[in-house]
Each structure stands twice: as structure tokens, then as C-alpha cells.
Design an enzyme around this catalytic site. Structure first.
Site, PDB file in Angstrom:
ATOM      1  N   THR A  27       0.849  -1.186   0.000  1.00 41.97           N
ATOM      2  CA  THR A  27       0.000   0.000   0.000  1.00 41.97           C
ATOM      3  C   THR A  27       0.892   1.246   0.000  1.00 41.97           C
ATOM      4  O   THR A  27       1.938   1.279   0.638  1.00 41.97           O
ATOM      5  CB  THR A  27      -0.957   0.033   1.208  1.00 41.97           C
ATOM      6  N   GLY A  28       0.476   2.250  -0.773  1.00 35.94           N
ATOM      7  CA  GLY A  28       1.319   3.430  -0.915  1.00 35.94           C
ATOM      8  C   GLY A  28       2.630   3.111  -1.610  1.00 35.94           C
ATOM      9  O   GLY A  28       3.661   3.708  -1.320  1.00 35.94           O
ATOM     10  N   ALA A  46       9.037 -11.876  -7.804  1.00 32.90           N
ATOM     11  CA  ALA A  46       7.637 -11.922  -7.371  1.00 32.90           C
ATOM     12  C   ALA A  46       6.791 -10.962  -8.203  1.00 32.90           C
ATOM     13  O   ALA A  46       7.308 -10.030  -8.823  1.00 32.90           O
ATOM     14  CB  ALA A  46       7.543 -11.548  -5.901  1.00 32.90           C
ATOM     15  N   TYR A 182      -0.204  12.179  14.319  1.00 29.90           N
ATOM     16  CA  TYR A 182       0.455  11.264  13.377  1.00 29.90           C
ATOM     17  C   TYR A 182       1.144  10.126  14.132  1.00 29.90           C
ATOM     18  O   TYR A 182       0.973   8.946  13.805  1.00 29.90           O
ATOM     19  CB  TYR A 182       1.483  12.007  12.520  1.00 29.90           C
ATOM     20  N   GLY A 183       1.938  10.472  15.151  1.00 30.90           N
ATOM     21  CA  GLY A 183       2.637   9.457  15.930  1.00 30.90           C
ATOM     22  C   GLY A 183       1.670   8.454  16.544  1.00 30.90           C
ATOM     23  O   GLY A 183       1.926   7.247  16.557  1.00 30.90           O
ATOM     24  N   SER A 185      -1.332   7.725  15.361  1.00 29.46           N
ATOM     25  CA  SER A 185      -1.946   6.913  14.304  1.00 29.46           C
ATOM     26  C   SER A 185      -1.027   5.751  13.924  1.00 29.46           C
ATOM     27  O   SER A 185      -1.492   4.632  13.676  1.00 29.46           O
ATOM     28  CB  SER A 185      -2.256   7.770  13.078  1.00 29.46           C
ATOM     29  N   LYS A 186       0.282   6.010  13.906  1.00 28.85           N
ATOM     30  CA  LYS A 186       1.229   4.941  13.599  1.00 28.85           C
ATOM     31  C   LYS A 186       1.349   3.963  14.769  1.00 28.85           C
ATOM     32  O   LYS A 186       1.522   2.758  14.559  1.00 28.85           O
ATOM     33  CB  LYS A 186       2.599   5.533  13.253  1.00 28.85           C
ATOM     34  N   GLY A 215      13.045   3.451  11.001  1.00 26.80           N
ATOM     35  CA  GLY A 215      14.044   4.306  11.634  1.00 26.80           C
ATOM     36  C   GLY A 215      13.897   5.731  11.152  1.00 26.80           C
ATOM     37  O   GLY A 215      12.793   6.209  10.919  1.00 26.80           O
TER      38      GLY A 215
END
Length: 321
Positions: A27-28, A46, A182-183, A185-186, A215
Site C-alpha cells: 500500500t502506498g 515476485a 500522526y505518531g 496513528s502509527k 528508523g
């Protein structure tokens, strides 16, 4: 002296094992780390499917991979994680009988207010990065279960390490700060990866769920892939000191690629860069303390079921492993 040969060769990011016949969805996969995950997986033989909401960018990414990798089996599928109702048809549009891995990489990161919402009324980053992948997994589970030993690889973030979920304000309605949201959500996405594996194991599923993070991955340290990413000489020079601590997005892709391909990687593990979790070759690292809190993970799972109207765990139970 024993001359025993190790059962698995050391991992080499420059010499990946073959994966002919396998099918992977990223995804993305049209930009950033996702692009490099797709490019590196394409070198294994693949079939790699790039999930993207932007057909033009997906076409650019496909052309770039084909130009670099002779005979690359790469194609695209339209995927909008912010539109939950659109996800139930994605599995069918892949036009495959099984899926050997999905890399949940796509992500939205907003730097400034105001708070935005998806069409479903969810805060945009939480709704896309976590809820979209949560729901997509439910619809992909039959294809994943049809593979001999499929993997769900969730791309977390180092930004999640210092965050904690507010289970009473998952949508950041009461206190919206873009970087923190954001942090979180991850972090939610990483909790999902851990809890999914726990439920897959309980169901006796052949599917494994692995959590990875890239990282510190900077555009300025990333090799050019025009028109997807163009690095100027000035950016390369100014970023040189940072290379002691962080890396480019091509290297940020390494933990996810290893989680897809390496039989040593097991469900329920966390993989990231070797040096301080910020740069270097991929290695297994201890699960972060807050991610081991199964009560938070279970409450988030229940809330995610309520918000999306689906439960990936029930499908894992229903499909024979």
C-alpha cells in the site's frame, strides 16, 4: 572444530532471495518508502502490486521499477484507505488466487492544523493510517489464508515510540496536534499488527503478522528516482552530517522487505534498523514496552471494529488455515 553450516545464510540487503511465483501487495507503493519496498521486492521475481489512490503516480512508479529491473512483474491497483466502503472490492480487483504478503505502508502525515476528516468522518491520519489498513486486512484475509504462509507487515514509525494512545480520544477531537496525532496513528497501526498476530495464533491461522519501522528516513539521503523523487546535489551535501544518524528511504524499506522474505522472521516480532533503531541493516529488536500492553491493544481492536464495521479476526477464524 565443527564445520556446521548455518541453516539460513546471513541476510544481505543487496542480495535478496528469489520469490518467483509469490504475490505481494504494497500500500502506498507509488512514493517514499513504499516505492522502495516495491522496487526491492520486484527484484526477487515476485509479482508486486502497488496500491495507490493516484493512478498517474502509480504509473510513474511502475515505469521506474520496470526501467531498473528487467522483467519486473509489477502492476497497480486503485486503493484509497480513507474511503472504507471502497476497500471491500480491492481483494477482487487484485485478480489473484492468493496473496503471500501485504505491506501496510501507506500513510498520511499532516504538519499543520486544521484537523481534517475522511469522508467517513474519521480524523484523516488515524482514519487512513490505522482504520484503513485494519479494514483492508479483513477483506484481504481470504487471499492471505489461501497462501501457504502469508505475512501481514505493518509499517510503524519511530515517531510512535514516544507516544501513548488516548483511548478516550482516538480521533483527536479534544486535543489535535498534527505531529502527535500522526505518531499516535502509527502507534495504533503497530498495536494492530501485534494484536492481529495474537488473534491469528489463537485461531490456528497460517498467516503471520509482523511489525516493522524504518528508523530515520530522509528524502535528502534518498537516491533519485525521477519523477517520483529527485535529489539535488545541494540536498545531498546538506544532508551529509545527518547520515551518521539516519538514512534514506531506500534503506528505510529494508526492515519491511526482510519481514516479507526472510523465513527467520516470525509473527508477533518487531524489526527495525540495526543502529539505535535509526539506521543500518534490518534486525529484530525488543518489542517496545507500551506495545506489550495487551489490554490497550484489545480495547483499540474493539474500537476499530466499531468504527469500521468489520473484524479482521473473525475472518481468520472462519477461513481454514
Amino acid at each position: 572444530m565443527s564445520s556446521a553450516v548455518p541453516s539460513t545464510p546471513p541476510w544481505n540487503v543487496q542480495q535478496l532471495p528469489r520469490a518467483d511465483g509469490s504475490v505481494f501487495l504494497v500500500t502506498g507503493g507509488n512514493a517514499g518508502i513504499g516505492y522502495f519496498v516495491a522496487e526491492q521486492l520486484s527484484a526477487t521475481g515476485a509479482t508486486v502490486i502497488l496500491g495507490s489512490r493516484n493512478p498517474a503516480k502509480a504509473a510513474d512508479a511502475t515505469a521506474s521499477i520496470r526501467a531498473r529491473i528487467a522483467g519486473a512483474r509489477v502492476r497497480t491497483v486503485r486503493l484509497d484507505l480513507a474511503d472504507l466502503s471502497s476497500l471491500r472490492t480491492v481483494a477482487e480487483s487484485l485478480e489473484v488466487e492468493r496473496l503471500d504478503a501485504v505491506v501496510h505502508n501507506a500513510g498520511v502525515a499532516l504538519d499543520d492544523p486544521p484537523r481534517e476528516e475522511t469522508g467517513d468522518g474519521h480524523e484523516l491520519m488515524f482514519g487512513t493510517n490505522h482504520l484503513g489498513h485494519f479494514a483492508l486486512t479483513r477483506w484481504l484475509m481470504p487471499l492471505l489464508s489461501a497462501a501457504p504462509a502469508a505475512r501481514v507487515v505493518s509499517m510503524g514509525s519511530f515517531a510512535a515510540k514516544s507516544e501513548r494512545l488516548d483511548l478516550d480520544d482516538l480521533q483527536s477531537r479534544m486535543d489535535y496536534r498534527p505531529k502527535r496525532t500522526y505518531g499516535r496513528s502509527k502507534l495504533a497501526q503497530m498495536y494492530f499488527g501485534v494484536e492481529l498476530d495474537r488473534r491469528l495464533r489463537a485461531a490456528g491461522s497460517t498467516v503471520a503478522s509482523v511489525v516493522v519501522h524504518p528508523g530515520g528516513a530522509l528524502d535528502s539521503l534518498t537516491p533519485s528516482r525521477p519523477p517520483i523523487h529527485v535529489r539535488t546535489a545541494g540536498a545531498r551535501l546538506s544532508a551529509a552530517p545527518a547520515a551518521l544518524l539516519v538514512q534514506g528511504k531506500h534503506a528505510g524499506a529494508w526492515p519491511a522487505v526482510r519481514a516479507v522474505l526472510d523465513p527467520v522472521v516470525l509473527g508477533g516480532q518487531l524489526w527495525g534498523p540495526r543502529v539505535l533503531g535509526l539506521r543500518g541493516e534490518p534486525r529484530r529488536e525488543p518489542m517496545w514496552n507500551h506495545l506489550t500492553d495487551s489490554s490497550v491493544a484489545a480495547r483499540l481492536w474493539d474500537a476499530s471494529c466499531d468504527l469500521t464495521g468489520v473484524d479482521p479476526g473473525t475472518v481468520a477464524c472462519a477461513v481454514p488455515g
